[in-house]
Structures are given as structure tokens and as C-alpha cells.
Design a protein around this motif. Structure first.
Motif, PDB file in Angstrom:
ATOM      1  N   GLN A 213       0.856  -1.182   0.000  1.00 34.49           N
ATOM      2  CA  GLN A 213       0.000   0.000   0.000  1.00 34.49           C
ATOM      3  C   GLN A 213       0.891   1.230   0.000  1.00 34.49           C
ATOM      4  OE1 GLN A 213      -2.544   0.871   3.464  1.00 34.49           O
ATOM      5  NE2 GLN A 213      -4.196   1.310   2.023  1.00 34.49           N
TER       6      GLN A 213
ATOM      7  N   LYS B 259      -2.465   5.255  -0.531  1.00 41.13           N
ATOM      8  CA  LYS B 259      -3.372   4.207  -0.052  1.00 41.13           C
ATOM      9  C   LYS B 259      -3.702   3.164  -1.118  1.00 41.13           C
ATOM     10  CE  LYS B 259      -4.194   5.889   4.128  1.00 41.13           C
ATOM     11  NZ  LYS B 259      -3.879   5.162   5.360  1.00 41.13           N
ATOM     12  N   PHE B 260      -3.050   3.229  -2.278  1.00 40.75           N
ATOM     13  CA  PHE B 260      -3.355   2.251  -3.317  1.00 40.75           C
ATOM     14  C   PHE B 260      -2.771   0.896  -2.950  1.00 40.75           C
ATOM     15  CE2 PHE B 260      -4.823   0.745  -7.181  1.00 40.75           C
ATOM     16  CZ  PHE B 260      -3.825   0.089  -7.881  1.00 40.75           C
ATOM     17  N   LEU B 261      -3.603  -0.151  -3.035  1.00 37.43           N
ATOM     18  CA  LEU B 261      -3.196  -1.511  -2.694  1.00 37.43           C
ATOM     19  C   LEU B 261      -2.901  -2.287  -3.967  1.00 37.43           C
ATOM     20  CD1 LEU B 261      -5.870  -2.003  -0.016  1.00 37.43           C
ATOM     21  CD2 LEU B 261      -3.531  -2.765   0.373  1.00 37.43           C
TER      22      LEU B 261
END
Lengths: 113, 116
Positions: free
Chosen positions: A37, A41-43
């Protein structure tokens, strides 16, 4: 009992060092994952193992090497750490088939200075 | 390839007001659909999931979501939010029948702020 546990929770280290993050699941799942992440906040998935065998290997620098000694453990070793490796790393597990969801660990916040 | 879009990066809602978080997916067939919540400094917790059957699914913490095949959407709703609902919400998809050689694909997340 924690279903998916990661250690350590926080990791601060200098550039160039080698570090490992450990993950264990007690759910009897056959598949485990590592997700990264980023600061936005991108997973994004990094790796997936099924019964100790690698089944997904996204475009990840070969400085990252997962190791699965058994189907309950999936460790992540990172060589020659770079500033851009700073992120939160999540371990997860699931069954590979069937109506199931992925269970996530609490995450490891890695800070490279 | 499967993909998930959460069009709202940040939503602010007053405590006690209703909430709807949008999620659209792109996939060749009906996938498995999930909503996860991430509280500050915490891991990901599953709120609810859709595999098949009733298109309106109930989850934990008073959340529900409705699967609309015609719109490729799986929007999350709550009739009355609480201050403790402030968190990051992620929609995710996985292939029908389980993960197989595929993966759980996440949207970019929606940050929910609650104001008194």
C-alpha cells in the motif's frame, strides 16, 4: 487468536539494508499474498503463493524475494532497501477456490531513511 | 483484466447522515465483490461480500451494499453514520469461483470523514 499475523508492525531502516517481514496464518488457508500500500493508499498485489508454490508474481523488483516454508507462512525479504520501498505491506490469506474472502494482517509500516 | 473504480476520493458526511460510497467494476463476468474498511493505522477488515443470490447484502457495523449487474456497480450504503465510521473504504473484486490464479483487485479507496 490473530488469524493473520505480521511482524514487525513497524520497521525503520537505512537505505541499502536487507530486511524481512514475517507472516503467519492460522486459518488453514492454502493461499497467501503480499500487498503493497503506497502513500496514496493504493493496494497492489506483489506475490501470491498456493501451497508453497508461487502463482502470482507481479512486476516487482527482484530485490523482493518471498519465501514460503509451509502453507501457513509467507515471509518477504527485501534486499538493498531503497527510499521508494517505504510503504505499508499487507499479508493476506484465503482459500484458492470457493466462496471465500481474503483475510488481512495488520500491516507492516516500512520506512526507509 | 479486472478493474475497480471508486470515483470519490474523499467524502465528508455529518454524523447521523446517510452515506453512499460508489464502486464500479470491469470484468468479463460477474465477479465476487467485497468492501473492506481500513481504520487509521489498522489493517483491512471485511465489511461485506457478494458471491451470488440476493443482490442486497448486509454487512457488519450496519453497512449494506447492492449489486447491480446492469450498472456494474456495488455501492456501499449506511443509513446513519457514526463518528467511528471515519476510515478508508476499499471496494475489491475477485474472479467468480474463487481466486485461482487471479487476485483480489482493489479500487483506489474512498476516505470518509465524519463531521459533528
Amino acid at each position: 487468536d490473530t488469524a493473520v499475523s505480521q511482524t514487525p508492525k513497524y520497521l525503520v531502516t537505512q537505505m541499502g539494508n536487507d530486511k524481512s517481514i514475517k507472516c503467519e496464518q492460522n486459518l488453514g488457508h492454502d493461499t497467501m499474498y503480499w500487498y503493497k500500500q503506497d502513500s496514496k493508499k493504493f493496494l497492489k498485489i506483489m506475490f501470491s503463493y498456493n501451497n508453497k508454490e508461487l502463482i502470482i508474481n507481479e512486476t516487482v523488483p527482484n530485490r523482493f524475494s518471498p519465501k514460503s516454508p509451509d502453507k501457513a507462512h509467507l515471509n518477504l525479504h527485501i534486499n538493498s532497501l531503497e527510499l521508494g520501498d517505504s510503504a505499508v505491506y499487507f499479508c493476506a490469506s484465503s482459500h484458492i477456490q470457493g466462496d471465500t474472502e481474503a483475510f488481512f494482517g495488520q500491516g507492516t509500516r516500512l520506512t526507509v531513511v | 483484466a479486472q478493474s475497480v473504480t471508486q470515483p470519490d476520493i474523499h467524502i465528508t458526511v455529518s454524523e447521523g447522515a446517510s452515506l453512499e460510497l460508489r464502486c464500479n467494476y470491469s470484468y468479463g463476468a460477474t465477479p465476487y465483490l467485497f468492501w473492506y474498511v481500513q481504520s487509521p493505522g489498522q489493517g483491512l477488515q471485511l465489511l461485506l461480500k457478494y458471491f451470488s443470490g440476493d443482490t442486497l447484502v448486509q454487512g457488519i457495523k450496519g453497512f449494506e451494499a447492492e449489486f447491480k449487474r446492469s450498472q456494474s456497480s456495488f455501492n456501499l450504503r449506511k443509513p446513519s453514520v457514526h463518528w467511528s465510521d471515519a476510515a478508508e473504504y476499499f471496494c475489491a473484486v475477485a474472479p467468480l469461483g474463487g481466486f485461482g490464479n487471479e487476485k483480489l483487485t482493489f479500487g483506489t479507496g474512498t476516505r470518509l470523514t465524519i463531521i459533528p
